[in-house]
Motif scaffolding. Sequence first.
Motif, PDB file in Angstrom:
ATOM      1  N   ILE A   7      10.317  12.660 -63.203  1.00 26.76           N
ATOM      2  CA  ILE A   7      10.109  13.836 -62.377  1.00 26.76           C
ATOM      3  C   ILE A   7       9.757  15.015 -63.286  1.00 26.76           C
ATOM      4  O   ILE A   7      10.518  15.359 -64.189  1.00 26.76           O
ATOM      5  N   SER A   8       8.606  15.602 -63.057  1.00 32.45           N
ATOM      6  CA  SER A   8       8.202  16.760 -63.858  1.00 32.45           C
ATOM      7  C   SER A   8       8.878  18.028 -63.357  1.00 32.45           C
ATOM      8  O   SER A   8       9.518  18.746 -64.120  1.00 32.45           O
ATOM      9  N   VAL A   9       8.720  18.315 -62.062  1.00 32.05           N
ATOM     10  CA  VAL A   9       9.298  19.523 -61.473  1.00 32.05           C
ATOM     11  C   VAL A   9       9.997  19.141 -60.171  1.00 32.05           C
ATOM     12  O   VAL A   9       9.407  18.477 -59.324  1.00 32.05           O
ATOM     13  N   ALA A  10      11.239  19.555 -60.042  1.00 31.33           N
ATOM     14  CA  ALA A  10      11.996  19.320 -58.807  1.00 31.33           C
ATOM     15  C   ALA A  10      12.304  20.661 -58.157  1.00 31.33           C
ATOM     16  O   ALA A  10      12.760  21.592 -58.829  1.00 31.33           O
ATOM     17  N   PHE A  11      12.032  20.767 -56.869  1.00 31.06           N
ATOM     18  CA  PHE A  11      12.391  21.934 -56.074  1.00 31.06           C
ATOM     19  C   PHE A  11      13.584  21.523 -55.223  1.00 31.06           C
ATOM     20  O   PHE A  11      13.453  20.650 -54.365  1.00 31.06           O
ATOM     21  N   LEU A  12      14.746  22.106 -55.487  1.00 37.84           N
ATOM     22  CA  LEU A  12      15.965  21.695 -54.798  1.00 37.84           C
ATOM     23  C   LEU A  12      16.581  22.857 -54.014  1.00 37.84           C
ATOM     24  O   LEU A  12      16.727  23.961 -54.539  1.00 37.84           O
ATOM     25  N   PRO A  13      16.960  22.597 -52.761  1.00 33.93           N
ATOM     26  CA  PRO A  13      17.601  23.630 -51.949  1.00 33.93           C
ATOM     27  C   PRO A  13      19.040  23.853 -52.401  1.00 33.93           C
ATOM     28  O   PRO A  13      19.728  22.906 -52.797  1.00 33.93           O
ATOM     29  N   ALA A  25      23.297  20.264 -55.701  1.00 33.46           N
ATOM     30  CA  ALA A  25      21.992  20.362 -56.349  1.00 33.46           C
ATOM     31  C   ALA A  25      22.107  20.117 -57.851  1.00 33.46           C
ATOM     32  O   ALA A  25      21.214  19.510 -58.454  1.00 33.46           O
ATOM     33  N   VAL A  26      23.194  20.555 -58.460  1.00 33.09           N
ATOM     34  CA  VAL A  26      23.428  20.259 -59.877  1.00 33.09           C
ATOM     35  C   VAL A  26      23.560  18.743 -60.063  1.00 33.09           C
ATOM     36  O   VAL A  26      22.954  18.165 -60.973  1.00 33.09           O
ATOM     37  N   GLN A  27      24.323  18.090 -59.204  1.00 34.30           N
ATOM     38  CA  GLN A  27      24.473  16.632 -59.286  1.00 34.30           C
ATOM     39  C   GLN A  27      23.131  15.930 -59.100  1.00 34.30           C
ATOM     40  O   GLN A  27      22.826  14.965 -59.809  1.00 34.30           O
ATOM     41  N   ALA A  28      22.333  16.398 -58.162  1.00 31.17           N
ATOM     42  CA  ALA A  28      21.012  15.809 -57.932  1.00 31.17           C
ATOM     43  C   ALA A  28      20.129  15.988 -59.163  1.00 31.17           C
ATOM     44  O   ALA A  28      19.422  15.062 -59.570  1.00 31.17           O
ATOM     45  N   THR A  29      20.173  17.166 -59.763  1.00 30.02           N
ATOM     46  CA  THR A  29      19.390  17.433 -60.972  1.00 30.02           C
ATOM     47  C   THR A  29      19.797  16.478 -62.081  1.00 30.02           C
ATOM     48  O   THR A  29      18.945  15.895 -62.761  1.00 30.02           O
ATOM     49  N   THR A  63      19.105  21.214 -68.413  1.00 27.47           N
ATOM     50  CA  THR A  63      17.794  21.151 -67.769  1.00 27.47           C
ATOM     51  C   THR A  63      17.263  22.570 -67.611  1.00 27.47           C
ATOM     52  O   THR A  63      17.988  23.444 -67.138  1.00 27.47           O
ATOM     53  N   PRO A  64      15.993  22.793 -67.976  1.00 24.24           N
ATOM     54  CA  PRO A  64      15.420  24.117 -67.743  1.00 24.24           C
ATOM     55  C   PRO A  64      15.363  24.435 -66.235  1.00 24.24           C
ATOM     56  O   PRO A  64      14.984  23.577 -65.435  1.00 24.24           O
ATOM     57  N   VAL A  65      15.769  25.651 -65.885  1.00 27.15           N
ATOM     58  CA  VAL A  65      15.768  26.104 -64.503  1.00 27.15           C
ATOM     59  C   VAL A  65      14.904  27.349 -64.405  1.00 27.15           C
ATOM     60  O   VAL A  65      15.067  28.274 -65.197  1.00 27.15           O
ATOM     61  N   MET A  66      14.001  27.376 -63.422  1.00 26.62           N
ATOM     62  CA  MET A  66      13.163  28.560 -63.197  1.00 26.62           C
ATOM     63  C   MET A  66      13.595  29.193 -61.875  1.00 26.62           C
ATOM     64  O   MET A  66      13.389  28.621 -60.808  1.00 26.62           O
ATOM     65  N   VAL A  67      14.220  30.359 -61.978  1.00 31.94           N
ATOM     66  CA  VAL A  67      14.608  31.121 -60.791  1.00 31.94           C
ATOM     67  C   VAL A  67      13.462  32.051 -60.478  1.00 31.94           C
ATOM     68  O   VAL A  67      13.127  32.933 -61.270  1.00 31.94           O
ATOM     69  N   LEU A  68      12.834  31.821 -59.325  1.00 35.12           N
ATOM     70  CA  LEU A  68      11.674  32.634 -58.946  1.00 35.12           C
ATOM     71  C   LEU A  68      12.119  33.954 -58.351  1.00 35.12           C
ATOM     72  O   LEU A  68      13.156  34.035 -57.678  1.00 35.12           O
TER      73      LEU A  68
END
Length: 73
Positions: A7-13, A25-29, A63-68
């Motif tokens: 998985i390159s980029v994951a968008f998780l709610p 979401a942390v567990q899913a990541t 894991t790198p996280v991008m907060v938009l």
Amino acid sequence: MAELKKISVAFLPISGTFVMTVDEAVQATEAINPKLVVPMHYGKILGSVSDAIRFQNLLRDKTPVMVLNASAG
């Protein structure tokens, strides 16, 4: 989710209402190990920017996280 690979980029709610909580979401990541994860579904109706920051902090050094920026655009 553990079956997902490369998985390159994951968008998780992360709002926790009707979707995953921050902790879920942390567990899913951790299960899918993406190169980058972007939290979503927060900051307007449900969830908050502080939830996104908490998510980012929980994954620090993992894991790198991008907060938009929700106010952009």
